[in-house]
Design an enzyme around this catalytic site. Sequence first.
Site, PDB file in Angstrom:
ATOM      1  N   SER A   1      -3.063   6.760  -6.368  1.00 18.69           N
ATOM      2  CA  SER A   1      -2.053   6.746  -5.532  1.00 18.69           C
ATOM      3  C   SER A   1      -2.380   5.343  -4.372  1.00 18.69           C
ATOM      4  O   SER A   1      -3.218   5.792  -3.744  1.00 18.69           O
ATOM      5  CB  SER A   1      -1.541   8.006  -4.963  1.00 18.69           C
TER       6      SER A   1
ATOM      7  N   HIS B   1      -7.989  -3.911  -1.697  1.00 15.06           N
ATOM      8  CA  HIS B   1      -7.929  -2.503  -2.504  1.00 15.06           C
ATOM      9  C   HIS B   1      -7.361  -3.202  -3.650  1.00 15.06           C
ATOM     10  O   HIS B   1      -7.285  -4.333  -4.076  1.00 15.06           O
ATOM     11  CB  HIS B   1      -6.791  -1.696  -2.064  1.00 15.06           C
TER      12      HIS B   1
ATOM     13  N   CYS C   1      -1.325  -0.841   0.585  1.00 13.00           N
ATOM     14  CA  CYS C   1      -0.842  -1.234  -0.697  1.00 13.00           C
ATOM     15  C   CYS C   1       0.624  -0.815  -0.784  1.00 13.00           C
ATOM     16  O   CYS C   1       1.285  -1.659  -1.533  1.00 13.00           O
ATOM     17  CB  CYS C   1      -1.877  -0.542  -1.670  1.00 13.00           C
TER      18      CYS C   1
ATOM     19  N   CYS D   1      -2.380   3.430  -1.027  1.00  7.76           N
ATOM     20  CA  CYS D   1      -2.421   3.919   0.324  1.00  7.76           C
ATOM     21  C   CYS D   1      -1.236   3.129   1.021  1.00  7.76           C
ATOM     22  O   CYS D   1      -0.525   2.323   0.340  1.00  7.76           O
ATOM     23  CB  CYS D   1      -3.756   3.314   0.951  1.00  7.76           C
TER      24      CYS D   1
ATOM     25  N   GLU E   1      -4.856  -2.843  -5.794  1.00  6.32           N
ATOM     26  CA  GLU E   1      -3.522  -3.321  -5.664  1.00  6.32           C
ATOM     27  C   GLU E   1      -3.291  -4.604  -4.836  1.00  6.32           C
ATOM     28  O   GLU E   1      -2.528  -5.777  -5.631  1.00  6.32           O
ATOM     29  CB  GLU E   1      -2.395  -2.401  -5.131  1.00  6.32           C
TER      30      GLU E   1
END
Length: 146
Positions: free
Chosen positions: A78, A51, A83, A80, A53
């Site tokens: 936002s 992801h 992350c 998950c 991040e």
Amino acid sequence: MTDPFLAAAIEEAEIGRAEGGIPIGSVLVIGDAIVARGHNRRVQNGSAILHAEMDCLERAGRLTAASYRRATLYSTLSPCDMCSGTALLYRIPRIVIGENRTFQGPESYLRSRGVELRILDDPECLRLMREFIALQPQLWNEDIGV
């Protein structure tokens, strides 16, 4: 006017989209400097965990605990559970979120653990995700585990 660090995260999201991936971007900021950038690379790398991040934190390399505790993680979306958990593990005290309308991670849990969240509700972040979800719902569902 868009926050300059969020603008950098949006640039990363656009790079991901141009590569055929999911348009989510992230930057890690310490003080007034970006120390790492990343974008969702699950599609590009055939990865289960990259992801935006996670990619950003991986690209930051090994940092000291003190560095993480002064950091701010920016994300166009936002974060998950995965992350968010990584941010908690390294005790990153602040997360700035571009938008949380198309997806909302465990924001209440992050706050309960002392993480300061700023939700910017940025129209560009929202547009990127809405367009992507409309064009590739199956890939989006895969990314969020649906």
